[in-house]
Design a protein around this motif. Structure first.
Motif, PDB file in Angstrom:
ATOM      1  N   ILE A 276       8.585  12.948   1.395  1.00 37.79           N
ATOM      2  CA  ILE A 276       7.648  12.492   2.426  1.00 37.79           C
ATOM      3  C   ILE A 276       6.206  12.624   1.943  1.00 37.79           C
ATOM      4  O   ILE A 276       5.393  11.695   2.091  1.00 37.79           O
ATOM      5  N   GLU A 277       5.877  13.792   1.353  1.00 37.75           N
ATOM      6  CA  GLU A 277       4.492  14.018   0.922  1.00 37.75           C
ATOM      7  C   GLU A 277       4.107  13.142  -0.257  1.00 37.75           C
ATOM      8  O   GLU A 277       2.940  12.783  -0.408  1.00 37.75           O
ATOM      9  N   LYS A 278       5.058  12.794  -1.101  1.00 34.52           N
ATOM     10  CA  LYS A 278       4.780  11.829  -2.173  1.00 34.52           C
ATOM     11  C   LYS A 278       4.324  10.501  -1.584  1.00 34.52           C
ATOM     12  O   LYS A 278       3.376   9.875  -2.064  1.00 34.52           O
ATOM     13  N   PHE A 279       5.025  10.083  -0.539  1.00 36.00           N
ATOM     14  CA  PHE A 279       4.657   8.818   0.120  1.00 36.00           C
ATOM     15  C   PHE A 279       3.250   8.885   0.688  1.00 36.00           C
ATOM     16  O   PHE A 279       2.423   8.001   0.442  1.00 36.00           O
ATOM     17  N   PHE A 280       2.959   9.935   1.448  1.00 35.29           N
ATOM     18  CA  PHE A 280       1.647  10.034   2.072  1.00 35.29           C
ATOM     19  C   PHE A 280       0.536  10.208   1.034  1.00 35.29           C
ATOM     20  O   PHE A 280      -0.572   9.704   1.215  1.00 35.29           O
ATOM     21  N   SER A 281       0.823  10.918  -0.044  1.00 30.43           N
ATOM     22  CA  SER A 281      -0.172  11.071  -1.107  1.00 30.43           C
ATOM     23  C   SER A 281      -0.480   9.731  -1.753  1.00 30.43           C
ATOM     24  O   SER A 281      -1.645   9.393  -2.001  1.00 30.43           O
ATOM     25  N   ARG A 282       0.558   8.961  -2.011  1.00 28.18           N
ATOM     26  CA  ARG A 282       0.381   7.644  -2.628  1.00 28.18           C
ATOM     27  C   ARG A 282      -0.362   6.686  -1.708  1.00 28.18           C
ATOM     28  O   ARG A 282      -1.151   5.846  -2.166  1.00 28.18           O
ATOM     29  N   GLU A 283      -0.127   6.802  -0.404  1.00 31.96           N
ATOM     30  CA  GLU A 283      -0.707   5.863   0.546  1.00 31.96           C
ATOM     31  C   GLU A 283      -2.096   6.267   1.044  1.00 31.96           C
ATOM     32  O   GLU A 283      -2.707   5.526   1.813  1.00 31.96           O
ATOM     33  N   SER A 284      -2.606   7.417   0.602  1.00 31.97           N
ATOM     34  CA  SER A 284      -3.974   7.795   0.966  1.00 31.97           C
ATOM     35  C   SER A 284      -4.955   6.768   0.419  1.00 31.97           C
ATOM     36  O   SER A 284      -4.833   6.327  -0.726  1.00 31.97           O
ATOM     37  N   CYS A 285      -5.929   6.395   1.235  1.00 29.64           N
ATOM     38  CA  CYS A 285      -6.912   5.418   0.776  1.00 29.64           C
ATOM     39  C   CYS A 285      -7.908   6.038  -0.202  1.00 29.64           C
ATOM     40  O   CYS A 285      -8.648   5.336  -0.882  1.00 29.64           O
ATOM     41  N   GLY A 286      -7.941   7.386  -0.272  1.00 25.16           N
ATOM     42  CA  GLY A 286      -8.834   8.066  -1.209  1.00 25.16           C
ATOM     43  C   GLY A 286     -10.266   8.175  -0.740  1.00 25.16           C
ATOM     44  O   GLY A 286     -11.151   8.557  -1.507  1.00 25.16           O
ATOM     45  N   TRP A 287     -10.500   7.866   0.519  1.00 24.12           N
ATOM     46  CA  TRP A 287     -11.874   7.819   1.021  1.00 24.12           C
ATOM     47  C   TRP A 287     -12.492   9.210   1.171  1.00 24.12           C
ATOM     48  O   TRP A 287     -13.658   9.419   0.866  1.00 24.12           O
ATOM     49  N   CYS A 288     -11.696  10.189   1.653  1.00 28.19           N
ATOM     50  CA  CYS A 288     -12.257  11.524   1.846  1.00 28.19           C
ATOM     51  C   CYS A 288     -11.561  12.540   0.941  1.00 28.19           C
ATOM     52  O   CYS A 288     -10.363  12.439   0.675  1.00 28.19           O
ATOM     53  N   THR A 289     -12.317  13.523   0.496  1.00 27.91           N
ATOM     54  CA  THR A 289     -11.840  14.486  -0.489  1.00 27.91           C
ATOM     55  C   THR A 289     -10.641  15.307  -0.018  1.00 27.91           C
ATOM     56  O   THR A 289      -9.689  15.484  -0.788  1.00 27.91           O
ATOM     57  N   PRO A 290     -10.625  15.863   1.201  1.00 25.40           N
ATOM     58  CA  PRO A 290      -9.471  16.682   1.600  1.00 25.40           C
ATOM     59  C   PRO A 290      -8.141  15.942   1.474  1.00 25.40           C
ATOM     60  O   PRO A 290      -7.163  16.503   0.993  1.00 25.40           O
TER      61      PRO A 290
END
Length: 449
Positions: free
Chosen positions: A343-357
Motif C-alpha cells: 500500500i505504501e509503495k503505491f502512495f509513495s509512487r503517486e505522491s505529486c512531490g509538491w511538499c517535503t513531508p
C-alpha cells in the motif's frame, strides 16, 4: 447471495441494470423514467429550489470525503454576475485501489450520470461540463461518449434544452493516470494541461477553479443519485436508509470472499451483512483477519468491528473512514507488514512531490517496511514509523494524500504490532550499535587532535 428484487423505489441507482450486463441506452432509459426529472425541473423548479431539495435530502459526496452536496452547490448562488462562466466537473477518475463502483455505473448506466450532470448544472447555473475519466477505463469512455451523442441527438444536451432556455454541453476527458487527481484542485490543473499538483486554498474552486472560473466537482455516484431524489422526493430518499445518512450507497467486498462484488445497499447496513449475505462470506479455509472499509487509504479494522453500521458516522467512531465503501477483506494468510508495504509503495509512487513531508516521508516509510518485511529491521523502527506519521498528519502536508496514506499504517501498528516486532533483527541492531559507538569514538579522537 441475497435474492433481492430491485425496483425504482428501493434501488434508485441500480434498478435499471440489465441482467445481461449490457449498457442501458437512451430508448430503454427513457422508457424507465429516464430524463423525467429533467422535465420536472424545467417545468416546476428554479436553480435555487433544486439546490434546496438536494440540501434537504442530505445527499453527501460519494467519492470518499462525504461533504454535503447541496451545501457545495449552494455556494454558487453567491455568484451574482450573469456573465460569469461556471463549470461542472464529474470526477470519474476512481483511482482508489480496490474500488470499482463508478465503473459499473458509467459502463452500464451512462445516461443516469448525464441526467445527474444536467441537474447539477442547472442547480449551479453551469453551461459547460467535463467528465474527467480514469485513463484505464476504456469501455467506460466508449459507452459514455455514445450516450453523450445520443443525448445531443435527442435534445437533452446542447443549446436551449427541451426549449427551456437552459444550455449545457458535456465533454469527455481521459485522465493521464494519477491518484492525486482525486484531489479536486489537482484534477483541475490536470484538465488545464498542467502538472497535477494541488492548489493553494483559498480561493476554493467555487470561486476560482477551471481557468479561473467558478467550478463544482462532484463524484459519479453522487451525481447519479440526483435524478431519483428530484423525481421521488426528499422523504422517500431519506427513508431508504437504515442509518443516520440518507439514501443508498454502492458498497462491496473484495479479497478472499466467495462472491466479490459491489451492490447498492441502504446506509446503516452492517459490514457483516454485506460480507456474509452479499459476498457469501470468506472462502473455505480462509478467515477474516482485518478489513478496510473503503479503499487503500482507510484505516484497518478488525473482525471485532464487523457489526459496525456502514455509514460515515459509525465507521469514523471506529477510527477509520467510510471512504468509497467498497471494502477489502484481509485474510489470515496475509502478513500485515507485507500488505502495508504494498500500500505504501503505491502512495509513495503517486505522491505529486509538491511538499517535503509527503515527498520524502512516504519513501522513508517504504524503506523501513522493506527492512521489517525482510526481518532486517532496527530497534526503534516502529517508533520511527510513528514519528514519521506524526509529521504527515492532517495540517502538516499540502493536501490529504499523505494523511490518507498513513491511516492504514497507523492502524496496522495499533492492531498488529507483534508482526512489526517480528521484523526486527537484534543481530543487525547490535552490529549497527557497535558501529555507531566506534564512529563516535573516532570523531572524539579527531576532535581532541
Amino acid at each position: 447471495m441475497k435474492n433481492i428484487i430491485k425496483t425504482d423505489e428501493t434501488h434508485p441507482l441500480t434498478w435499471r441494470l440489465r441482467k445481461d450486463q449490457q449498457p442501458v441506452w437512451l430508448k430503454e432509459y427513457c422508457n424507465n423514467n429516464g430524463y423525467a426529472s429533467i422535465k420536472k425541473t424545467f417545468n416546476h423548479l428554479n436553480s435555487k429550489e433544486l439546490t434546496d431539495i438536494i440540501i434537504e435530502s442530505g445527499l453527501r459526496g460519494r467519492g470518499g470525503a462525504g461533504f454535503p452536496t447541496g451545501i457545495k452547490w449552494n455556494s454558487f448562488h453567491q455568484n451574482t454576475s450573469k456573465d460569469l462562466t461556471v463549470y461542472l466537473i464529474c470526477n470519474a477518475d476512481e483511482m482508489e485501489p480496490g474500488t470499482y463502483k463508478d465503473k459499473l455505473l458509467m459502463e452500464q448506466l451512462p445516461h443516469q450520470l448525464i441526467e445527474g450532470m444536467l441537474l447539477g448544472a442547472f442547480a449551479i447555473n453551469a453551461c459547460i461540463g467535463y467528465i474527467f475519466l480514469r485513463g484505464e477505463y476504456i469501455q467506460s469512455g466508449i459507452n459514455l461518449q455514445k450516450a453523450i451523442c445520443e443525448a445531443y441527438n435527442a435534445g437533452y444536451l446542447g443549446k436551449n434544452i427541451l426549449r427551456s432556455g437552459f444550455s449545457f454541453d458535456i465533454f469527455l476527458h481521459m485522465g493521464a493516470g494519477r491518484y492525486i487527481c482525486g484531489e479536486e484542485t489537482a484534477l483541475i490543473n490536470s484538465l488545464e494541461g498542467k502538472r497535477a499538483n494541488p492548489r493553494f486554498k483559498p480561493p476554493f474552486p467555487s470561486v476560482a477553479g477551471l481557468w479561473g472560473k467558478p467550478t463544482c466537482i462532484n463524484n459519479v455516484e453522487t451525481l447519479s443519485n440526483v435524478p431519483s431524489i428530484v423525481h421521488y422526493g426528499v422523504s422517500w430518499y431519506k427513508n431508504l436508509s437504515k442509518g443516520s445518512d440518507s439514501g443508498t450507497k454502492m458498497m462491496g467486498f473484495s479479497g478472499k470472499v466467495k462472491n466479490p462484488g459491489v451492490w447498492e445497499v441502504p446506509f446503516g447496513i452492517s459490514a457483516r451483512e454485506i460480507l456474509e449475505e452479499y459476498a457469501c462470506g470468506m472462502k473455505d479455509s480462509f478467515k477474516l483477519k482485518a478489513w478496510q472499509p473503503g479503499g487503500a487509504g482507510t484505516a484497518l479494522l478488525t473482525p471485532s468491528h464487523i457489526d459496525t453500521p456502514m455509514d460515515f458516522t459509525n465507521i469514523q467512531k471506529c477510527g477509520s473512514r467510510l471512504g468509497t465503501a467498497v471494502s477489502m477483506a484481509i485474510d489470515n494468510t496475509i502478513n500485515i507488514v507485507s500488505l502495508l508495504l504494498n500500500i505504501e509503495k503505491f502512495f509513495s509512487r503517486e505522491s505529486c512531490g509538491w511538499c517535503t513531508p509527503c515527498r520524502d516521508g512516504l519513501p522513508w516509510i517504504v524503506n523501513i517496511l522493506k527492512d521489517l518485511k525482510n526481518k532486517q529491521g532496527h530497534e526503534g523502527d516502529i517508533e520511527t514509523l510513528e514519528d514519521i506519521c506524526f509529521n504527515l498528519n492532517p495540517g502538516k502536508t499540502f493536501c490529504a494524500h499523505a494523511p490518507g496514506a498513513i491511516s492504514p499504517l497507523l492502524s496496522g501498528i495499533k492492531y498488529f504490532r507483534s508482526e512489526f516486532e517480528l521484523g526486527i533483527s537484534n543481530k543487525k541492531y547490535i552490529f549497527n550499535h557497535i558501529k555507531g559507538i566506534q564512529s563516535n569514538l573516532l570523531n572524539f579522537k579527531l576532535f581532541k587532535k
